[in-house]
Design an enzyme around this catalytic site. Structure first.
Site, PDB file in Angstrom:
ATOM      1  N   SER A 283       0.845  -1.201   0.000  1.00 29.82           N
ATOM      2  CA  SER A 283       0.000   0.000   0.000  1.00 29.82           C
ATOM      3  C   SER A 283       0.876   1.245   0.000  1.00 29.82           C
ATOM      4  O   SER A 283       0.937   1.997   0.977  1.00 29.82           O
ATOM      5  CB  SER A 283      -0.927  -0.025   1.212  1.00 29.82           C
ATOM      6  OG  SER A 283      -1.725  -1.182   1.209  1.00 29.82           O
TER       7      SER A 283
ATOM      8  N   ALA B   6       2.035   8.747   4.972  1.00 32.62           N
ATOM      9  CA  ALA B   6       2.501   8.727   6.353  1.00 32.62           C
ATOM     10  C   ALA B   6       3.933   9.233   6.477  1.00 32.62           C
ATOM     11  O   ALA B   6       4.284   9.916   7.443  1.00 32.62           O
ATOM     12  CB  ALA B   6       2.403   7.307   6.904  1.00 32.62           C
TER      13      ALA B   6
ATOM     14  N   GLY C 101       0.685   4.145  -1.454  1.00 31.42           N
ATOM     15  CA  GLY C 101       0.067   5.452  -1.284  1.00 31.42           C
ATOM     16  C   GLY C 101      -0.077   5.823   0.174  1.00 31.42           C
ATOM     17  O   GLY C 101       0.210   6.956   0.584  1.00 31.42           O
ATOM     18  N   ASP C 102      -0.508   4.870   0.994  1.00 31.09           N
ATOM     19  CA  ASP C 102      -0.667   5.123   2.421  1.00 31.09           C
ATOM     20  C   ASP C 102       0.673   5.396   3.097  1.00 31.09           C
ATOM     21  O   ASP C 102       0.802   6.313   3.911  1.00 31.09           O
ATOM     22  CB  ASP C 102      -1.332   3.919   3.089  1.00 31.09           C
ATOM     23  CG  ASP C 102      -2.794   3.796   2.732  1.00 31.09           C
ATOM     24  OD1 ASP C 102      -3.596   4.620   3.189  1.00 31.09           O
ATOM     25  OD2 ASP C 102      -3.147   2.863   1.995  1.00 31.09           O
ATOM     26  N   THR C 103       1.675   4.577   2.777  1.00 29.62           N
ATOM     27  CA  THR C 103       2.946   4.736   3.469  1.00 29.62           C
ATOM     28  C   THR C 103       3.685   5.988   3.015  1.00 29.62           C
ATOM     29  O   THR C 103       4.393   6.620   3.804  1.00 29.62           O
ATOM     30  CB  THR C 103       3.827   3.487   3.284  1.00 29.62           C
ATOM     31  OG1 THR C 103       3.924   3.158   1.895  1.00 29.62           O
ATOM     32  CG2 THR C 103       3.229   2.301   4.018  1.00 29.62           C
TER      33      THR C 103
END
Length: 405
Positions: free
Chosen positions: A174, A181, A176-178
């Site tokens: 994932s 973050a 995009g999420d990391t």
């Protein structure tokens, strides 16, 4: 509670050892930001909904789900029902004792719960509020639901990933999420530096699609200047050659020899030194124009050798190259071992568990894993509520009875 530390000297405090973080939100972006801050020493207190807790506890591949053990390491878990007034009041008390608040709810959710950044900053002027969302806190799309994959698509990533004759693909993680973050963490560190000088807190607004957009290199200016639109190119980067994964007798091997001097050394290693002066391959531009033919030549050579033999030739001629690793290859690799890139953590639920270490390495204030992921939601209720808020057993019992914890 057992503590864990890197073997490479130093204590377990970490660079952010004096920073307290309240982590709200679920799944990936917010919790990964909390993981990064926790790895650097911050005291991360994760607020989980009573009952099942963060859905991340059930995420991951394989029969036993262990992704939680990585993303929740170095955190303490308390339960807090943010959807009722009692839980919201409890959260406000905890946030008043914090340096950083991390959240990745849909924009407007904090405000709906009576926890607007403005009101939180009035009570705690030095608070850093890291907000991660699909589209950011404002703009016409801000109220839309957004997951990491949507950010990857809108930020330009998905369109260029995959083979040209197939629909857009994705990475197996994932990203995009990391990325969101990671940029959120960078924002927190910058905001903490600003607070050191002024005492002033602020909001860090990180959007999934913007985090992806940030790493898209020249994609936008290439179009703006010349109308060029990047397309899917499979395993290559168009115009950068040779740089690809090549077939060997017993596996695959990655070679990156796209600089003139390095390509000349690759030609020597291949026993074809004339390639370095061949007009089709002598320059970066020429190699890019003849990329397919050049990759075919390199692949014809590697396919006659084993991975070990190609690797030895690359080392001898000082050519950037490497094996294509899976998890078992990483665990067995002596370089990974020497740098402690993978460590073993004694988890409460699964026993000894290998996982990636904390990066990057800091010489004076080393990061690391100080505590395993909490095995149950609310595992640290008594510890945290007594320590931060001076609560006794009776008050905690009332919160439990009201379904606030």
């Amino acid at each position: 509670m057992a503590h864990f530390r890197n073997a490479r000297g130093g204590g377990v405090m970490g660079a952010l050892g004096d920073i307290r973080v309240i982590e709200m939100g679920q799944l990936l972006a917010g919790p990964f930001c909390g993981q990064l801050l926790g790895d650097m020493g911050a005291d991360v207190i994760k607020l989980e909904p009573p009952g099942k807790g963060d859905p991340m506890r059930l995420w991951g591949q394989g029969e036993e789900k262990v992704q939680w053990e990585v993303i929740a390491r170095n955190k303490r878990s308390v339960t807090c029902n943010l959807r009722i007034p009692e839980g919201q009041a409890l959260a406000r008390k905890l946030i008043a004792k914090a340096d950083v608040l991390v959240e990745n709810f849909k924009p407007g959710t904090l405000e709906k719960w009576g926890l607007s950044p403005q009101s939180l900053l009035e009570e705690n002027p030095g608070l850093i509020i890291a907000r991660m969302s699909g589209y950011g806190q404002d703009g016409p799309y801000s109220n839309r639901a957004g997951f990491g994959g949507i950010g990857e698509a809108m930020g330009g990533w998905r369109y260029i990933v995959g083979d040209p004759d197939r629909p857009p693909a994705r990475m197996g993680i994932s990203i995009g999420d990391t990325l969101c973050a990671t940029y959120g963490t960078m924002g927190v560190l910058a905001a903490l530096h600003h607070r050191e000088k002024t005492g002033q807190g602020q909001v860090v607004d990180t959007a999934l699609y913007e985090a992806v957009l940030q790493v898209m290199e020249g994609l936008v200016p290439e179009y703006d200047l010349g109308g060029f639109i990047r397309e899917r190119s499979g395993s290559i980067l168009p115009g950068i050659a040779p740089s690809n994964v090549y077939q060997c007798k017993d596996g695959h091997f990655m070679i990156g020899a796209n600089k003139d001097e390095i390509f000349a050394r690759l030609a020597q290693a291949m026993g074809q030194p004339d390639l370095a002066t061949d007009e089709r391959y002598a320059t970066h531009i020429a190699r890019g124009r003849n990329q397919t033919d050049l990759d075919t030549l390199v692949n014809m050579w590697t396919s006659t050798l084993t991975v070990d033999e190609v690797e030895a030739a690359m080392i001898e001629h000082s050519i950037p190259a490497g094996r294509v690793y899976r998890a078992p290859d990483m665990i067995a690799d002596p370089h990974f071992q020497a740098r402690e890139a993978i460590i073993e953590v004694e988890t409460e639920k699964h026993g000894p568990l290998k996982m990636q270490n904390a990066f990057p390495k800091l010489s004076a204030t080393p990061s690391g894993v100080r505590r395993p992921a909490p095995s149950t939601p609310g595992q640290h209720n008594v510890e945290v509520f007594a320590e931060l808020l001076g609560m006794g057993a009776d008050e905690m019992a009332q919160l439990s009875q009201s379904a606030a914890i």
